[in-house]
Design a protein around this motif. Structure first.
Motif, short mmCIF file in Angstrom:
data_model
loop_
_atom_site.label_atom_id
_atom_site.label_comp_id
_atom_site.label_asym_id
_atom_site.label_seq_id
_atom_site.Cartn_x
_atom_site.Cartn_y
_atom_site.Cartn_z
N ILE A 144 8.02 43.72 18.24
CA ILE A 144 7.97 42.35 17.68
C ILE A 144 6.66 42.23 16.91
O ILE A 144 5.59 42.53 17.46
N THR A 145 6.74 41.81 15.65
CA THR A 145 5.54 41.85 14.80
C THR A 145 5.24 40.50 14.15
O THR A 145 6.14 39.67 13.98
N PRO A 146 3.96 40.28 13.77
CA PRO A 146 3.54 38.99 13.22
C PRO A 146 3.63 38.96 11.69
O PRO A 146 4.04 39.94 11.07
N LEU A 170 13.76 46.24 16.14
CA LEU A 170 12.61 45.66 15.45
C LEU A 170 12.86 44.21 15.08
O LEU A 170 13.82 43.91 14.36
N LYS A 171 11.98 43.31 15.56
CA LYS A 171 12.07 41.88 15.22
C LYS A 171 10.79 41.50 14.49
O LYS A 171 9.77 41.16 15.10
N PRO A 172 10.82 41.56 13.14
CA PRO A 172 9.63 41.16 12.40
C PRO A 172 9.51 39.63 12.34
O PRO A 172 10.44 38.93 12.72
N THR A 222 3.00 42.38 18.86
CA THR A 222 1.77 41.96 18.19
C THR A 222 1.97 40.51 17.75
O THR A 222 2.95 40.21 17.06
N GLY A 223 1.04 39.65 18.14
CA GLY A 223 1.17 38.24 17.76
C GLY A 223 0.19 37.40 18.55
O GLY A 223 -0.82 37.90 19.07
N GLY A 224 0.50 36.13 18.67
CA GLY A 224 -0.42 35.19 19.32
C GLY A 224 -0.33 35.23 20.84
O GLY A 224 0.65 35.74 21.41
N PHE A 225 -1.34 34.64 21.50
CA PHE A 225 -1.41 34.65 22.97
C PHE A 225 -0.23 33.94 23.61
O PHE A 225 0.37 34.45 24.56
N ALA A 226 0.09 32.74 23.08
CA ALA A 226 1.14 31.96 23.73
C ALA A 226 2.47 32.72 23.69
O ALA A 226 3.19 32.80 24.69
N THR A 227 2.77 33.31 22.53
CA THR A 227 4.03 34.06 22.41
C THR A 227 3.98 35.28 23.33
O THR A 227 4.96 35.58 24.03
N GLY A 228 2.85 35.98 23.31
CA GLY A 228 2.72 37.18 24.13
C GLY A 228 2.90 36.87 25.61
O GLY A 228 3.56 37.60 26.35
N GLU A 243 -0.69 43.34 21.71
CA GLU A 243 -1.77 43.28 20.71
C GLU A 243 -1.89 41.82 20.32
O GLU A 243 -1.08 41.31 19.55
N LEU A 244 -2.90 41.14 20.87
CA LEU A 244 -2.97 39.69 20.72
C LEU A 244 -4.12 39.28 19.81
O LEU A 244 -4.63 40.08 19.04
N GLY A 245 -4.55 38.05 19.94
CA GLY A 245 -5.53 37.51 19.00
C GLY A 245 -6.96 37.87 19.34
O GLY A 245 -7.26 38.50 20.35
N GLY A 246 -7.87 37.44 18.47
CA GLY A 246 -9.29 37.68 18.69
C GLY A 246 -10.09 36.44 18.33
O GLY A 246 -9.54 35.38 18.03
N GLU A 370 -11.54 29.34 20.72
CA GLU A 370 -10.18 29.83 20.47
C GLU A 370 -10.13 30.55 19.13
O GLU A 370 -10.99 30.36 18.28
N GLU A 371 -9.07 31.33 18.96
CA GLU A 371 -8.91 32.04 17.69
C GLU A 371 -8.60 31.03 16.59
O GLU A 371 -7.74 30.17 16.75
N VAL A 372 -9.30 31.14 15.43
CA VAL A 372 -9.04 30.18 14.36
C VAL A 372 -7.99 30.73 13.38
O VAL A 372 -7.17 30.01 12.86
#
Ligand SMILES: NC(=O)c1ccc[n+]([C@@H]2O[C@H](COP(=O)([O-])OP(=O)(O)OC[C@H]3O[C@@H](n4cnc5c(N)ncnc54)[C@H](O)[C@@H]3O)[C@@H](O)[C@H]2O)c1
Length: 469
Positions: A144-146, A170-172, A222-228, A243-246, A370-372
């Motif tokens: 799953i990709t962002p 694969l879910k883009p 790979t994507g945001g925290f909430a989704t992950g 693979e989450l945010g920074g 938080e990640e901007v």
């Protein structure tokens, strides 16, 4: 744009894809209905069987072939990235070349990483045994990709998965599906049996079905925290790569080359309009050079030209949508209301948001913690390296960090003490080479990408042991 129909189509309303720059319709893609999951899995099981039987030289030649196809059509691939993700054409071309390299690295991995001899004679007692382990495919992997890096981040999942002999569902991102369709088409053109990759488009329902299916051995997200976090709860007993945010810090010491630090941090903060998981979000500057650095940083930021991403002279393209740009504007307003001082930017025209620099942002602000994921950077002074490291390590999660200094001992001390998956010395936090291990430390981080490391995650050792006694 047209979408190759590799997936099963249903009566669900198609997904419309819009240009982030001008809101025009780029095309539509068919959404996949969760009720089709058993058909998708049956196809993926056939794909896994075919993939595991492909000899390593064949996996490598498919990956090499796809790399060549993409290189030969690099301008078209780059334009697709610009149109759907809003990256500037100059940055999109770089992403295409990185994708070519990611596929080539994957081809190398397919050829060289087949397993190891087990040293049974290393300790007393097993000298009569001889054996090895092979690296076996996992089977079916859901990827799953962002929306940002819509080509190379997909290649980082497909390349190692194919090298390891797996099949992929694969879910883009629904916002940027065309680059992954182009990539899958290139792989198929290079000889990949179609069943090995199944493209699926849609939202929560289909993702839940893909993630929770028992036949799926690994979820690579790979994507945001909430989704992950939501996905990890649904996955059950399977391997997870998250693979989450920074919220990357860059430390600027008083002994560094200030011009280079300014150049690196400006690029690191505003690359891809700040929509970069390792983009510099907090630049921490030693107090005695703070004003000099700040003035040069703001002057360099004001020179950046935001606008049409297809123009060669545009530095900063649009954010992915007007809604996201509006949310960014609201977060910056919140920080200003809490006491942050605006140094430049913070003007919005639709999805275009001017590169924005703040100072004095209270550490209690959401923007600080938080990640901007936007063209917004906060500057802050510090007195000592200890203080800088404390500030750098404040957020709950962390991907990359950077430090500019002329002193190797300081650099190594910081590299040891900053909590991050990677610390870049005399580079901004956003430096990434596709062969290096890539991932976060602290909350939520699971697994590593970077071709060799993803390949290891996407394969499993199988031991063969002979008793010669
Ligand atoms: N660590 C990394 O390597 C890395 C790289 C790039 C981006 N990112 C992160 O990705 C984020 C930005 O990308 P994004 O906005 O596309 O992320 P996102 O979490 O919104 O979406 C990621 C994927 O999950 C799907 N998705 C979104 N919401 C869902 C839901 N409720 N149920 C099921 N699926 C859902 C999306 O369609 C997309 O395919 C940022 O947080 C960024 O830091 C991380």
């Amino acid at each position: 744009m047209t979408a190759a129909k590799l997936h099963i189509t249903t009566s669900l309303a198609p997904i419309t894809v819009y240009s982030p720059y001008d809101g025009s319709v780029l095309g539509t893609i068919d959404a996949t209905d969760a009720s089709e999951i058993s058909e998708l899995l049956a196809r993926a099981r056939r794909g896994a069987e075919l993939s595991s039987k492909l000899p390593r030289h064949k996996r490598a030649s498919i990956l090499e072939g796809a790399a060549q196809i993409i290189e030969s059509r690099r301008e078209a691939f780059a334009e697709t990235i610009v149109r759907e993700a809003g990256k500037t054409i100059v940055q999109a071309r770089k992403e295409v070349l990185r994708c070519v390299n990611t596929l080539k690295l994957s081809a190398e991995e397919a050829k060289r990483n087949a397993g190891e001899i087990v040293p049974f004679d290393a300790y007393v007692g097993s000298e009569q045994r001889q054996g090895w382990f092979t690296r076996e495919p996992l089977g079916i992997i859901t990827a799953i990709t962002p929306y940002n890096d819509p080509l190379n981040l997909v290649a980082h999942k497909l390349g190692p998965a194919i090298a390891g002999g797996n099949a992929v569902l694969l879910k883009p991102s629904n916002l940027t599906p065309f680059s992954s369709i182009n990539l899958v088409d290139a792989l198929v053109e290079a000889g990949l049996p179609r069943e090995i990759i199944t493209l699926v488009h849609g939202d929560r329902e289909i993702v839940t079905a893909l993630v929770s299916a028992r036949d799926v051995r690994m979820v690579s997200f790979t994507g945001g925290f909430a989704t992950g976090e939501a996905i990890s709860r649904k996955a059950g007993l399977k391997k997870l790569a998250m693979e989450l945010g920074g919220n990357a810090p860059v430390v600027v010491m008083n002994d560094c080359d200030i011009d280079k630090a300014v150049e690196g941090c400006v690029s690191g903060a505003f690359w891809a309009a700040g929509q970069n998981c390792i983009g510099a979000q907090r630049v921490l500057v030693q107090a005695d050079i703070y004003e000099r650095f700040r003035d040069a940083f703001v002057a360099a930021t004001k020179k950046l030209k935001a606008g049409d991403p297809l123009r060669e002279d545009t530095d900063v393209g649009p954010m992915i949508s007007k809604d996201v740009a509006e949310r960014t504007e609201a977060s910056v307003n919140e920080a200003i209301a809490a006491g942050a001082k605006l140094l430049c930017g913070h003007k919005r025209d639709g999805s275009l948001y001017q590169p924005t620099v703040l100072e004095g942002t209270p550490v209690t602000c959401r923007l600080w913690h938080e990640e901007v994921f936007a063209p917004v950077v906060m500057l802050a002074p510090f007195a000592t390296l200890d203080e800088a490291i404390e500030l750098a390590n404040e957020p709950e999660y962390s991907l990359h960090a950077g430090i500019f200094t002329g002193n190797l001992n300081v650099a190594l001390d910081a590299a040891n003490r900053i909590e991050a998956g990677g610390v870049m010395i005399n580079d901004s936090s956003d430096y990434r080479f596709d062969a290096m291990p890539f991932g976060g430390s602290k909350y939520g981080s699971m697994g590593r990408e970077g071709v060799h490391f993803a390949y290891e995650e996407m394969t499993q050792p199988k031991v063969v042991c002979i008793n010669r006694g």
